[in-house]
Design a protein around this motif. Structure first.
Motif, short mmCIF file in Angstrom:
data_model
loop_
_atom_site.label_atom_id
_atom_site.label_comp_id
_atom_site.label_asym_id
_atom_site.label_seq_id
_atom_site.Cartn_x
_atom_site.Cartn_y
_atom_site.Cartn_z
N PHE A 80 0.77 -0.99 0.06
CA PHE A 80 0.10 0.03 0.12
C PHE A 80 0.79 1.38 0.04
CE2 PHE A 80 -3.06 -2.87 2.61
CZ PHE A 80 -3.79 -3.08 1.39
N THR A 81 2.09 1.32 0.85
CA THR A 81 2.85 2.32 0.91
C THR A 81 4.15 2.43 -0.16
OG1 THR A 81 4.41 1.43 2.36
CG2 THR A 81 2.42 2.46 3.11
N ASN A 82 4.16 1.72 -1.30
CA ASN A 82 5.19 1.53 -2.16
C ASN A 82 5.21 3.29 -2.76
OD1 ASN A 82 6.86 0.82 -4.82
ND2 ASN A 82 6.89 -0.84 -3.67
N PRO A 83 6.47 3.18 -3.06
CA PRO A 83 6.47 4.80 -3.67
C PRO A 83 6.25 4.67 -5.45
CG PRO A 83 8.77 3.92 -3.37
CD PRO A 83 7.80 3.07 -2.35
N ASP A 84 6.06 3.54 -5.69
CA ASP A 84 5.81 3.15 -7.20
C ASP A 84 4.36 3.30 -7.31
OD1 ASP A 84 5.26 2.34 -9.69
OD2 ASP A 84 7.15 1.06 -9.83
N PRO A 85 3.55 4.07 -7.65
CA PRO A 85 2.19 3.81 -8.00
C PRO A 85 1.78 2.45 -8.86
CG PRO A 85 2.62 5.80 -8.94
CD PRO A 85 3.92 5.19 -8.67
N GLY A 86 2.46 2.08 -9.71
CA GLY A 86 2.27 0.80 -10.24
C GLY A 86 2.48 -0.37 -9.51
N VAL A 87 3.30 -0.44 -8.46
CA VAL A 87 3.38 -1.49 -7.51
C VAL A 87 2.07 -1.45 -6.53
CG1 VAL A 87 4.72 -2.63 -5.75
CG2 VAL A 87 5.87 -1.71 -7.40
N ARG A 88 1.72 -0.15 -6.14
CA ARG A 88 0.58 -0.13 -5.46
C ARG A 88 -0.78 -0.66 -6.13
NH1 ARG A 88 2.62 5.13 -4.35
NH2 ARG A 88 0.78 6.16 -5.48
N ARG A 89 -0.77 -0.54 -7.57
CA ARG A 89 -1.84 -1.24 -8.27
C ARG A 89 -1.87 -2.61 -8.40
NH1 ARG A 89 -0.94 3.55 -11.55
NH2 ARG A 89 0.57 2.40 -12.82
N ARG A 90 -0.67 -2.91 -8.28
CA ARG A 90 -0.39 -4.37 -8.42
C ARG A 90 -0.67 -5.03 -6.95
NH1 ARG A 90 -1.21 -9.41 -9.44
NH2 ARG A 90 0.57 -10.75 -8.70
N ALA A 91 -0.51 -4.47 -5.84
CA ALA A 91 -0.96 -5.14 -4.84
C ALA A 91 -2.46 -4.92 -4.60
CB ALA A 91 -0.47 -4.12 -3.51
N ASN A 92 -3.00 -3.97 -4.95
CA ASN A 92 -4.35 -4.02 -5.42
C ASN A 92 -5.12 -5.08 -5.87
OD1 ASN A 92 -7.10 -3.08 -6.84
ND2 ASN A 92 -7.34 -2.07 -4.87
N GLU A 93 -4.66 -5.29 -7.17
CA GLU A 93 -4.83 -6.54 -7.93
C GLU A 93 -4.76 -7.86 -7.46
OE1 GLU A 93 -2.38 -5.78 -11.56
OE2 GLU A 93 -3.60 -4.38 -11.99
N LEU A 94 -3.60 -7.97 -6.71
CA LEU A 94 -3.40 -9.37 -6.18
C LEU A 94 -4.33 -9.64 -5.06
CD1 LEU A 94 -1.64 -11.59 -5.28
CD2 LEU A 94 -0.24 -10.18 -3.72
N ILE A 95 -4.80 -8.60 -3.98
CA ILE A 95 -5.82 -8.85 -3.18
C ILE A 95 -7.15 -9.01 -3.51
CG2 ILE A 95 -6.53 -7.75 -0.74
CD1 ILE A 95 -4.00 -6.13 -0.69
N ASN A 96 -7.23 -8.01 -4.66
CA ASN A 96 -8.65 -8.66 -5.29
C ASN A 96 -8.76 -9.83 -5.60
OD1 ASN A 96 -10.75 -6.33 -5.32
ND2 ASN A 96 -9.21 -4.91 -6.31
N GLU A 97 -7.69 -10.58 -6.14
CA GLU A 97 -7.41 -11.68 -6.73
C GLU A 97 -7.83 -12.71 -5.51
OE1 GLU A 97 -3.84 -12.87 -8.41
OE2 GLU A 97 -3.99 -11.20 -10.00
N ALA A 98 -7.23 -12.30 -4.37
CA ALA A 98 -7.49 -13.36 -3.10
C ALA A 98 -8.94 -13.11 -2.59
CB ALA A 98 -6.62 -12.86 -2.04
N ALA A 99 -9.58 -11.83 -2.67
CA ALA A 99 -11.09 -11.66 -2.46
C ALA A 99 -11.84 -12.74 -3.22
CB ALA A 99 -11.32 -10.33 -2.66
N ASP A 100 -11.58 -13.12 -4.55
CA ASP A 100 -12.29 -13.95 -5.45
C ASP A 100 -12.10 -15.53 -4.94
OD1 ASP A 100 -13.79 -12.08 -6.96
OD2 ASP A 100 -11.86 -12.24 -8.50
N VAL A 101 -10.93 -15.56 -4.04
CA VAL A 101 -10.68 -16.88 -3.62
C VAL A 101 -11.37 -17.19 -2.37
CG1 VAL A 101 -8.71 -18.60 -2.65
CG2 VAL A 101 -8.38 -17.08 -4.69
N VAL A 102 -11.53 -15.95 -1.68
CA VAL A 102 -12.37 -15.93 -0.35
C VAL A 102 -13.74 -16.31 -0.75
CG1 VAL A 102 -13.48 -14.47 1.27
CG2 VAL A 102 -11.01 -14.40 0.95
N ARG A 103 -14.33 -15.84 -1.89
CA ARG A 103 -15.66 -16.14 -2.29
C ARG A 103 -15.60 -17.61 -2.70
NH1 ARG A 103 -14.71 -10.98 -4.64
NH2 ARG A 103 -15.99 -9.31 -3.62
N PHE A 104 -14.82 -18.16 -3.44
CA PHE A 104 -14.81 -19.61 -3.99
C PHE A 104 -15.00 -20.50 -2.69
CE2 PHE A 104 -12.63 -23.58 -4.90
CZ PHE A 104 -13.29 -23.90 -5.78
#
Length: 331
Positions: free
Chosen positions: A92-116
């Motif tokens: 969440f605190t990475n100085p690179d906005p692209g890495v912050r976006r990647r963290a969001n994507e990864l956690i959203n993928e994990a959210a789908d696993v929670v639903r599964f």
């Protein structure tokens, strides 16, 4: 005695580990399937918390579910690996906005696993979010990014719970979510109902907190969504077997949960580097079951009366008698 208490464990309890000295590891590598099969050997273990992505190979949700089903296990939460080399400067605190976006994507993928799996929550352990040196970061910007990152995920997934597992340090020298009070302040600032705390008993000890007090504070704010237990010597997050070093403080922690009618899984977060993982889990759960029996014996009214007078010795005598007389009794 109540027979309702459910016991769980992080699946990493059954993995093998490396550290900066034994870089060849403390055992042969295991996959998540291997770990699930070991977890299935533990008495009275019902649920597990799974890392995502699944470790030790390429596995589908269906393959993991098959392993869980044959071991009579279900999933309580999914822990996205937002603390690996990719996120060495933070998620969440990475100085690179692209890495912050990647963290969001990864956690959203994990959210789908929670639903599964029909799990309870996504667990956020932002171990790389924070700083190491004076002047390294803009503290206002860092904290804002922490809250924005969690808040965005909670807004995008209003049907799911997100739990923040705070910790003072490691791997960062100072983690952003470092204490119960700071984490609660952040959650209140975010202001969404689906964000809460997963309270790690050992992290509270390590941070100089009373775990029972931390639990009460989180409960008072309606934000205690999960918990896990282990033990340590207070100077580090040793993740030792629960009840082996601080049994009375652990009993007080469980007392606080029961007093407040908090219901949830009593979960292990242990790292048995040198111990047999199944034996370590059985040992811990035997203690947790003794604590559960002890709570059934404990005279809550008498404890309250002693506490009203700040009568430490009477309260401790009541607690010690209830706990220690319950150890070794049959379940």
């Amino acid at each position: 005695m109540s027979n309702k208490q459910v016991y769980g464990a992080g699946i990493w309890h059954f993995a093998t580990y490396v550290d900066r000295y034994a870089t060849d590891g403390y055992g042969e590598p295991r996959s998540v399937i291997d770990a699930i099969d070991l977890a299935g050997q533990v008495r009275d273990l019902s649920v597990v918390d799974l890392n995502y992505p699944f470790f030790g190979g390429e596995f589908t949700n269906e393959q993991v579910k098959e392993a869980l089903d044959r071991n009579n296990l279900s999933v309580i939460g999914i822990t996205p690996e937002m603390y690996t080399r990719e996120f060495a400067k933070g998620a969440f605190t990475n100085p690179d906005p692209g890495v912050r976006r990647r963290a969001n994507e990864l956690i959203n993928e994990a959210a789908d696993v929670v639903r599964f799996f029909g799990a309870d929550y996504v667990k956020l352990w932002p171990g790389q979010d924070g700083w190491d040196y004076p002047f390294q970061v803009d503290h206002g910007a860092l904290w804002k990014n922490s809250l924005d990152g969690v808040g965005q995920l909670a807004s995008e997934n209003p049907d799911l719970k997100f739990v923040i597992e705070y910790k003072p340090r490691e791997p960062r020298v100072h983690m952003s979510f470092d204490s119960v009070s700071r984490t609660l302040l952040g959650i209140e600032k975010i202001g969404l109902p689906n964000v809460g705390i997963l309270l790690d008993f050992g992290h509270a000890l390590f941070g100089g907190e009373s775990p029972a007090d931390s639990a009460q504070l989180a409960i008072d704010y309606g934000r205690l969504f999960g918990m896990d237990v282990n033990d340590n010597l207070r100077q580090w997050d040793d993740d030792m077997v629960a009840g082996t070093v601080h049994p009375i403080e652990l009993f007080e922690f469980f007392y606080t949960l029961r007093k407040n009618n908090w219901e949830g899984v009593w979960q292990l977060d242990q790292f048995p580097f040198r111990e047999d993982s199944v034996q370590a889990a059985n040992h811990a759960i035997d203690f947790l079951k003794a604590a559960d029996r002890g709570l059934e014996k404990l005279d809550f009214a008498a404890i309250q009366a002693a506490q009203d007078n700040h009568d430490s010795l009477t309260a401790l005598a009541l607690a010690q008698q209830a706990l220690f007389s319950s150890y070794g009794e049959s379940a």
